[in-house]
Design a protein around this motif. Structure first.
Motif, short mmCIF file in Angstrom:
data_model
loop_
_atom_site.label_atom_id
_atom_site.label_comp_id
_atom_site.label_asym_id
_atom_site.label_seq_id
_atom_site.Cartn_x
_atom_site.Cartn_y
_atom_site.Cartn_z
N ALA A 7 0.85 33.94 -4.48
CA ALA A 7 -0.59 34.02 -4.22
C ALA A 7 -1.12 32.67 -3.72
CB ALA A 7 -1.32 34.45 -5.48
N ASP A 8 -0.72 31.58 -4.36
CA ASP A 8 -1.17 30.25 -3.93
C ASP A 8 -0.64 29.91 -2.54
OD1 ASP A 8 -2.53 30.03 -6.30
OD2 ASP A 8 -1.20 28.53 -7.19
N ARG A 9 0.58 30.33 -2.24
CA ARG A 9 1.12 30.13 -0.89
C ARG A 9 0.25 30.82 0.14
NH1 ARG A 9 7.40 31.67 -1.08
NH2 ARG A 9 7.42 31.02 -3.23
N ALA A 10 -0.10 32.07 -0.15
CA ALA A 10 -0.91 32.84 0.79
C ALA A 10 -2.27 32.17 1.00
CB ALA A 10 -1.09 34.27 0.27
N ILE A 11 -2.91 31.78 -0.08
CA ILE A 11 -4.22 31.14 0.03
C ILE A 11 -4.11 29.83 0.81
CG2 ILE A 11 -6.02 29.96 -1.31
CD1 ILE A 11 -5.61 32.20 -3.45
N THR A 12 -3.08 29.05 0.54
CA THR A 12 -2.90 27.78 1.23
C THR A 12 -2.71 27.99 2.73
OG1 THR A 12 -1.96 26.81 -0.76
CG2 THR A 12 -1.54 25.66 1.31
N LEU A 13 -1.88 28.96 3.10
CA LEU A 13 -1.67 29.24 4.53
C LEU A 13 -2.96 29.69 5.20
CD1 LEU A 13 1.79 31.04 4.46
CD2 LEU A 13 1.30 28.71 5.23
N LEU A 14 -3.70 30.55 4.54
CA LEU A 14 -4.98 31.01 5.09
C LEU A 14 -5.96 29.86 5.23
CD1 LEU A 14 -5.28 34.34 3.09
CD2 LEU A 14 -4.95 34.14 5.56
N LEU A 15 -6.02 28.98 4.24
CA LEU A 15 -6.90 27.82 4.29
C LEU A 15 -6.52 26.91 5.45
CD1 LEU A 15 -9.20 26.22 2.89
CD2 LEU A 15 -7.42 25.07 1.56
N LEU A 16 -5.23 26.65 5.60
CA LEU A 16 -4.76 25.78 6.68
C LEU A 16 -5.04 26.37 8.05
CD1 LEU A 16 -1.37 24.54 5.20
CD2 LEU A 16 -3.48 23.22 5.49
N ASP A 17 -5.11 27.69 8.13
CA ASP A 17 -5.41 28.34 9.40
C ASP A 17 -6.91 28.52 9.63
OD1 ASP A 17 -2.95 28.51 10.60
OD2 ASP A 17 -2.46 30.44 9.71
N GLY A 18 -7.72 28.00 8.72
CA GLY A 18 -9.16 27.99 8.94
C GLY A 18 -9.90 29.28 8.61
N PHE A 19 -9.29 30.15 7.81
CA PHE A 19 -9.98 31.37 7.43
C PHE A 19 -11.08 31.05 6.43
CE2 PHE A 19 -6.21 33.20 9.23
CZ PHE A 19 -6.61 34.43 9.70
N SER A 20 -12.18 31.79 6.51
CA SER A 20 -13.28 31.62 5.56
C SER A 20 -12.91 32.25 4.23
CB SER A 20 -14.54 32.28 6.11
OG SER A 20 -14.40 33.70 6.09
N TYR A 21 -13.67 31.93 3.18
CA TYR A 21 -13.43 32.53 1.88
C TYR A 21 -13.58 34.05 1.97
CZ TYR A 21 -13.64 27.99 -0.58
OH TYR A 21 -13.39 26.73 -1.05
N LYS A 22 -14.54 34.50 2.75
CA LYS A 22 -14.77 35.95 2.93
C LYS A 22 -13.53 36.60 3.56
CE LYS A 22 -17.27 39.81 3.76
NZ LYS A 22 -16.37 40.85 3.33
N GLU A 23 -13.01 35.99 4.62
CA GLU A 23 -11.82 36.53 5.28
C GLU A 23 -10.62 36.52 4.34
OE1 GLU A 23 -12.55 35.36 9.95
OE2 GLU A 23 -12.12 33.75 8.52
N MET A 24 -10.46 35.43 3.58
CA MET A 24 -9.36 35.36 2.62
C MET A 24 -9.50 36.46 1.58
SD MET A 24 -8.78 31.35 1.79
CE MET A 24 -9.39 30.16 2.95
N SER A 25 -10.72 36.67 1.12
CA SER A 25 -11.00 37.72 0.14
C SER A 25 -10.62 39.08 0.69
CB SER A 25 -12.49 37.68 -0.23
OG SER A 25 -12.82 38.74 -1.07
N ASP A 26 -10.98 39.34 1.94
CA ASP A 26 -10.64 40.61 2.58
C ASP A 26 -9.13 40.79 2.72
OD1 ASP A 26 -13.34 41.18 2.85
OD2 ASP A 26 -13.43 40.62 4.97
N ILE A 27 -8.44 39.73 3.09
CA ILE A 27 -7.00 39.80 3.31
C ILE A 27 -6.25 39.99 2.00
CG2 ILE A 27 -4.96 38.44 3.99
CD1 ILE A 27 -6.77 37.20 6.21
N LEU A 28 -6.65 39.25 0.97
CA LEU A 28 -5.90 39.23 -0.28
C LEU A 28 -6.42 40.20 -1.34
CD1 LEU A 28 -5.34 35.39 -0.55
CD2 LEU A 28 -3.71 37.12 0.23
N GLY A 29 -7.63 40.70 -1.13
CA GLY A 29 -8.18 41.67 -2.08
C GLY A 29 -8.63 41.05 -3.39
N ILE A 30 -9.03 39.78 -3.36
CA ILE A 30 -9.60 39.14 -4.55
C ILE A 30 -10.97 38.58 -4.18
CG2 ILE A 30 -7.39 38.65 -5.67
CD1 ILE A 30 -7.48 35.83 -4.64
N SER A 31 -11.79 38.31 -5.17
CA SER A 31 -13.17 37.89 -4.90
C SER A 31 -13.23 36.51 -4.26
CB SER A 31 -13.98 37.88 -6.20
OG SER A 31 -13.57 36.80 -7.02
N GLU A 32 -14.33 36.28 -3.53
CA GLU A 32 -14.53 34.99 -2.89
C GLU A 32 -14.60 33.87 -3.93
OE1 GLU A 32 -17.48 34.71 0.35
OE2 GLU A 32 -17.58 36.91 0.19
#
Length: 169
Positions: free
Chosen positions: A118-143
Motif C-alpha cells: 500500500a505504501d509503495r502504491a501511494i509513493t508511486l502515485l505521489l511521485l507521479d503527481g496524482f492528487s489525494y482525490k485521484e489516489m483515493s479513487d485509484i486505491l479505494g481509501i479516503s483522502e
C-alpha cells in the motif's frame, strides 16, 4: 466495441503510460523474469479492462489503478516476492537509456521496494503527481487516510535519508 477498437485503445494507452508501467513493475518485481511476468500481467489486465472503461476518471487514473491492483495481487500470489530481495544485488533492473544514474534516485527506489504494498502504491502515485482525490479513487481509501499515509511515508524517508551517504552530492 470491436477488437480492432480495443487494440487501438490499448496501443495508445501502452504508448502514453509506458513509463508508469515500468515504475510499477520496478517497484513490485525484483528479477528480470519477474519484471517481464508482471509487465505482461499488467498489460493483459489493462487490455481486458478496456470494454469496461466508462470514462468516469481519466484514462491515466484508470490504467494506474489497474497496474497497481494487478501488481499487488501478483505479489500476494507470488509469496517469494513478498519480502523482496536486497536491491543492491540486482543486476538487471528495468533501465532507461540515460547514461547518468543518480544515486539518490537509486536509493529512493531501494526504499520504495522495502515498503509494504500500500505504501509503495501511494509513493508511486505521489511521485507521479496524482492528487489525494485521484489516489483515493485509484486505491479505494479516503483522502484523509491518504494524507496520513503520505505524512508517515515522508517522515520515514526523511529519517532514512539522514543516514544515507550521497557520495558527496
Amino acid at each position: 466495441m470491436t477488437q480492432q477498437q480495443q487494440n487501438s485503445i490499448f496501443e495508445d494507452w501502452l504508448a502514453r503510460y509506458r513509463g508508469m508501467f515500468f515504475k510499477v513493475v520496478r517497484a513490485y518485481a525484483f528479477t528480470p523474469a519477474d519484471q517481464d511476468d508482471l509487465f505482461q500481467e499488467i498489460a493483459v489486465q489493462v487490455w481486458r479492462s478496456i470494454p469496461s472503461f466508462r470514462e468516469e476518471s481519466s484514462a491515466g487514473t484508470w490504467v494506474y489503478r489497474i497496474a497497481l491492483n494487478t501488481a499487488m495481487k501478483w505479489i500476494r500470489k507470488e509469496r517469494r516476492h513478498q519480502d523482496g530481495q536486497p536491491y543492491e544485488h540486482l543486476e538487471h533492473l528495468l533501465t532507461t537509456k540515460e547514461a547518468y544514474v543518480d544515486d539518490r534516485l537509486e536509493w529512493l527506489y531501494e526504499e520504495i521496494a522495502r515498503m509494504n504494498e500500500a505504501d509503495r502504491a501511494i509513493t508511486l502515485l505521489l511521485l507521479d503527481g496524482f492528487s489525494y482525490k485521484e489516489m483515493s479513487d485509484i486505491l479505494g481509501i479516503s483522502e484523509s487516510h491518504i494524507g496520513v499515509k503520505i505524512h508517515r511515508i515522508k517522515k520515514h524517508l526523511i529519517t532514512k535519508s539522514e543516514n544515507y551517504d550521497y557520495h558527496g552530492i
